[in-house]
Design a protein around this motif. Structure first.
Motif, PDB file in Angstrom:
ATOM      1  N   CYS A   1       0.837  -1.211   0.000  1.00  0.00           N
ATOM      2  CA  CYS A   1       0.000   0.000   0.000  1.00  0.00           C
ATOM      3  C   CYS A   1       0.864   1.249   0.000  1.00  0.00           C
ATOM      4  N   ASN A   2       1.827   1.290   0.888  1.00  0.00           N
ATOM      5  CA  ASN A   2       2.734   2.439   0.939  1.00  0.00           C
ATOM      6  C   ASN A   2       3.526   2.568  -0.353  1.00  0.00           C
ATOM      7  N   TYR A   3       3.911   1.437  -0.916  1.00  0.00           N
ATOM      8  CA  TYR A   3       4.653   1.440  -2.177  1.00  0.00           C
ATOM      9  C   TYR A   3       3.810   2.064  -3.294  1.00  0.00           C
ATOM     10  N   LEU A   4       2.522   1.704  -3.359  1.00  0.00           N
ATOM     11  CA  LEU A   4       1.634   2.312  -4.352  1.00  0.00           C
ATOM     12  C   LEU A   4       1.477   3.804  -4.095  1.00  0.00           C
ATOM     13  N   CYS A   5       1.368   4.197  -2.832  1.00  0.00           N
ATOM     14  CA  CYS A   5       1.297   5.624  -2.495  1.00  0.00           C
ATOM     15  C   CYS A   5       2.488   6.368  -3.080  1.00  0.00           C
ATOM     16  N   TRP A   6       3.676   5.832  -2.873  1.00  0.00           N
ATOM     17  CA  TRP A   6       4.897   6.495  -3.353  1.00  0.00           C
ATOM     18  C   TRP A   6       4.867   6.630  -4.879  1.00  0.00           C
ATOM     19  N   ARG A   7       4.548   5.541  -5.562  1.00  0.00           N
ATOM     20  CA  ARG A   7       4.525   5.566  -7.027  1.00  0.00           C
ATOM     21  C   ARG A   7       3.434   6.499  -7.550  1.00  0.00           C
ATOM     22  N   ALA A   8       2.311   6.575  -6.861  1.00  0.00           N
ATOM     23  CA  ALA A   8       1.234   7.468  -7.289  1.00  0.00           C
ATOM     24  C   ALA A   8       1.635   8.932  -7.138  1.00  0.00           C
ATOM     25  N   ILE A   9       2.293   9.267  -6.035  1.00  0.00           N
ATOM     26  CA  ILE A   9       2.746  10.649  -5.839  1.00  0.00           C
ATOM     27  C   ILE A   9       3.813  10.995  -6.871  1.00  0.00           C
ATOM     28  N   GLU A  10       4.682  10.061  -7.174  1.00  0.00           N
ATOM     29  CA  GLU A  10       5.658  10.270  -8.245  1.00  0.00           C
ATOM     30  C   GLU A  10       4.946  10.622  -9.554  1.00  0.00           C
ATOM     31  N   ALA A  11       3.915   9.838  -9.878  1.00  0.00           N
ATOM     32  CA  ALA A  11       3.178  10.070 -11.122  1.00  0.00           C
ATOM     33  C   ALA A  11       2.492  11.428 -11.110  1.00  0.00           C
ATOM     34  N   ALA A  12       1.919  11.802  -9.960  1.00  0.00           N
ATOM     35  CA  ALA A  12       1.213  13.079  -9.864  1.00  0.00           C
ATOM     36  C   ALA A  12       2.161  14.268  -9.971  1.00  0.00           C
ATOM     37  N   ASP A  13       3.432  14.043  -9.700  1.00  0.00           N
ATOM     38  CA  ASP A  13       4.417  15.117  -9.805  1.00  0.00           C
ATOM     39  C   ASP A  13       4.811  15.409 -11.253  1.00  0.00           C
ATOM     40  N   HIS A  14       4.464  14.482 -12.149  1.00  0.00           N
ATOM     41  CA  HIS A  14       4.775  14.692 -13.560  1.00  0.00           C
ATOM     42  C   HIS A  14       3.677  15.524 -14.221  1.00  0.00           C
ATOM     43  N   GLN A  15       4.066  16.316 -15.192  1.00  0.00           N
ATOM     44  CA  GLN A  15       3.116  17.204 -15.861  1.00  0.00           C
ATOM     45  C   GLN A  15       1.990  16.444 -16.534  1.00  0.00           C
ATOM     46  N   THR A  16       2.275  15.244 -17.036  1.00  0.00           N
ATOM     47  CA  THR A  16       1.267  14.454 -17.734  1.00  0.00           C
ATOM     48  C   THR A  16       0.525  13.487 -16.814  1.00  0.00           C
ATOM     49  N   GLY A  17       0.853  13.487 -15.540  1.00  0.00           N
ATOM     50  CA  GLY A  17       0.230  12.563 -14.613  1.00  0.00           C
ATOM     51  C   GLY A  17      -1.067  13.094 -14.044  1.00  0.00           C
ATOM     52  N   PRO A  18      -1.701  12.335 -13.153  1.00  0.00           N
ATOM     53  CA  PRO A  18      -2.927  12.817 -12.511  1.00  0.00           C
ATOM     54  C   PRO A  18      -2.661  14.066 -11.693  1.00  0.00           C
ATOM     55  N   ARG A  19      -3.650  14.956 -11.658  1.00  0.00           N
ATOM     56  CA  ARG A  19      -3.481  16.206 -10.907  1.00  0.00           C
ATOM     57  C   ARG A  19      -3.590  15.965  -9.405  1.00  0.00           C
ATOM     58  N   LEU A  20      -4.394  14.993  -9.021  1.00  0.00           N
ATOM     59  CA  LEU A  20      -4.587  14.700  -7.604  1.00  0.00           C
ATOM     60  C   LEU A  20      -4.511  13.193  -7.379  1.00  0.00           C
ATOM     61  N   ALA A  21      -4.013  12.815  -6.220  1.00  0.00           N
ATOM     62  CA  ALA A  21      -3.985  11.410  -5.824  1.00  0.00           C
ATOM     63  C   ALA A  21      -4.304  11.333  -4.338  1.00  0.00           C
ATOM     64  N   ALA A  22      -4.941  10.253  -3.948  1.00  0.00           N
ATOM     65  CA  ALA A  22      -5.276  10.057  -2.536  1.00  0.00           C
ATOM     66  C   ALA A  22      -5.326   8.564  -2.250  1.00  0.00           C
ATOM     67  N   PHE A  23      -4.929   8.206  -1.035  1.00  0.00           N
ATOM     68  CA  PHE A  23      -4.968   6.803  -0.618  1.00  0.00           C
ATOM     69  C   PHE A  23      -5.725   6.705   0.700  1.00  0.00           C
ATOM     70  N   ILE A  24      -6.678   5.769   0.743  1.00  0.00           N
ATOM     71  CA  ILE A  24      -7.527   5.574   1.916  1.00  0.00           C
ATOM     72  C   ILE A  24      -7.356   4.143   2.418  1.00  0.00           C
ATOM     73  N   HIS A  25      -6.976   3.994   3.664  1.00  0.00           N
ATOM     74  CA  HIS A  25      -6.920   2.677   4.289  1.00  0.00           C
ATOM     75  C   HIS A  25      -8.243   2.399   5.002  1.00  0.00           C
ATOM     76  N   VAL A  26      -8.825   1.244   4.733  1.00  0.00           N
ATOM     77  CA  VAL A  26     -10.099   0.881   5.348  1.00  0.00           C
ATOM     78  C   VAL A  26      -9.884  -0.247   6.348  1.00  0.00           C
ATOM     79  N   PRO A  27     -10.764  -0.370   7.344  1.00  0.00           N
ATOM     80  CA  PRO A  27     -10.645  -1.458   8.314  1.00  0.00           C
ATOM     81  C   PRO A  27     -11.165  -2.774   7.734  1.00  0.00           C
ATOM     82  N   PRO A  28     -10.841  -3.892   8.365  1.00  0.00           N
ATOM     83  CA  PRO A  28     -11.327  -5.182   7.869  1.00  0.00           C
ATOM     84  C   PRO A  28     -12.825  -5.344   8.099  1.00  0.00           C
ATOM     85  N   LEU A  29     -13.459  -6.098   7.193  1.00  0.00           N
ATOM     86  CA  LEU A  29     -14.876  -6.439   7.293  1.00  0.00           C
ATOM     87  C   LEU A  29     -15.044  -7.946   7.148  1.00  0.00           C
ATOM     88  N   ARG A  30     -16.233  -8.417   7.488  1.00  0.00           N
ATOM     89  CA  ARG A  30     -16.574  -9.800   7.168  1.00  0.00           C
ATOM     90  C   ARG A  30     -16.906  -9.886   5.684  1.00  0.00           C
TER      91      ARG A  30
END
Length: 211
Positions: A148-177
């Protein structure tokens, strides 16, 4: 940026110690939303295998194919009973726990740069939107040291590029049945997560329109 918005929503599959990951059904629920505020928004979804190589291969492909204006990512925090809005990615990667494919890294950092990379101030507005649904949501400065953290890092890297997404966000959810019910009495259900996820998504659209 007011027309033709594109948002990529992602989740993760199961991983060692978590045979059921609630993010795929949550992502599916969000993709089916029909709201006036989303009438001009194209939502695409993807579920990552919990593997570093998968993130490295599939994230660039997804960004190149769909060219999203925003990237909204969900992951499972198996030991946290509340919703975690990640504010940054840590330059850390576990050398102890292998990913779902059995890959184990030998170096404890992702890149030879800063100790952390921030998503940006928009995440606090997403946090407020989630809290307004009545859910227990909190800002987090520690996305762990797993995929999860690894994806966060790569997503922020992508968002820092001019052609990448303008915004990125990561949400951790709790476990469910598996049926979407709470794991503990009074805990969060899939309905709670879907309500909060919808609020976060709509706030993200607002942020894009302000851009």
């Amino acid at each position: 940026m007011s027309k033709g918005l594109r948002i990529l929503i992602t989740g993760f599959g199961p991983f060692p110690g978590a045979p059921f990951n609630p993010t795929p059904p949550l992502v599916e629920r969000l993709a089916k939303l029909r709201r006036p505020a989303l009438s001009d928004v194209t939502i695409t979804t993807h579920i990552f295998d919990v593997a570093y190589a998968t993130v490295d291969l599939e994230l660039p492909q997804l960004l190149a194919t769909h060219r999203p204006h925003a990237l909204l990512m969900f992951g499972l925090a198996a030991r946290t009973p509340w919703l975690r809005i990640e504010t940054r990615a840590r330059n850390a990667i576990t050398t102890i726990w292998p990913d779902r494919r059995g890959a184990r890294v030998r170096k404890g950092s992702i890149a030879g740069t800063a100790n952390a990379r921030a998503f940006g101030p928009h995440v606090f507005r997403l946090l407020r939107a989630a809290r307004l649904t009545g859910i227990d949501a909190r800002a987090s400065r520690d996305a762990g040291s797993y995929v999860c953290n690894y994806l966060c890092w790569r997503a922020i890297e992508a968002a820092d590029h001019q052609t990448g997404p303008r915004l990125a966000a990561f949400i951790h959810v709790p476990p469910l049945r598996r049926d979407g019910s709470a794991r503990v009495p009074g805990g969060m259900t899939l309905e709670h997560l879907a309500d909060a996820g919808e609020a976060i998504l709509l706030e993200l659209v607002k942020e894009l329109r302000r851009a």
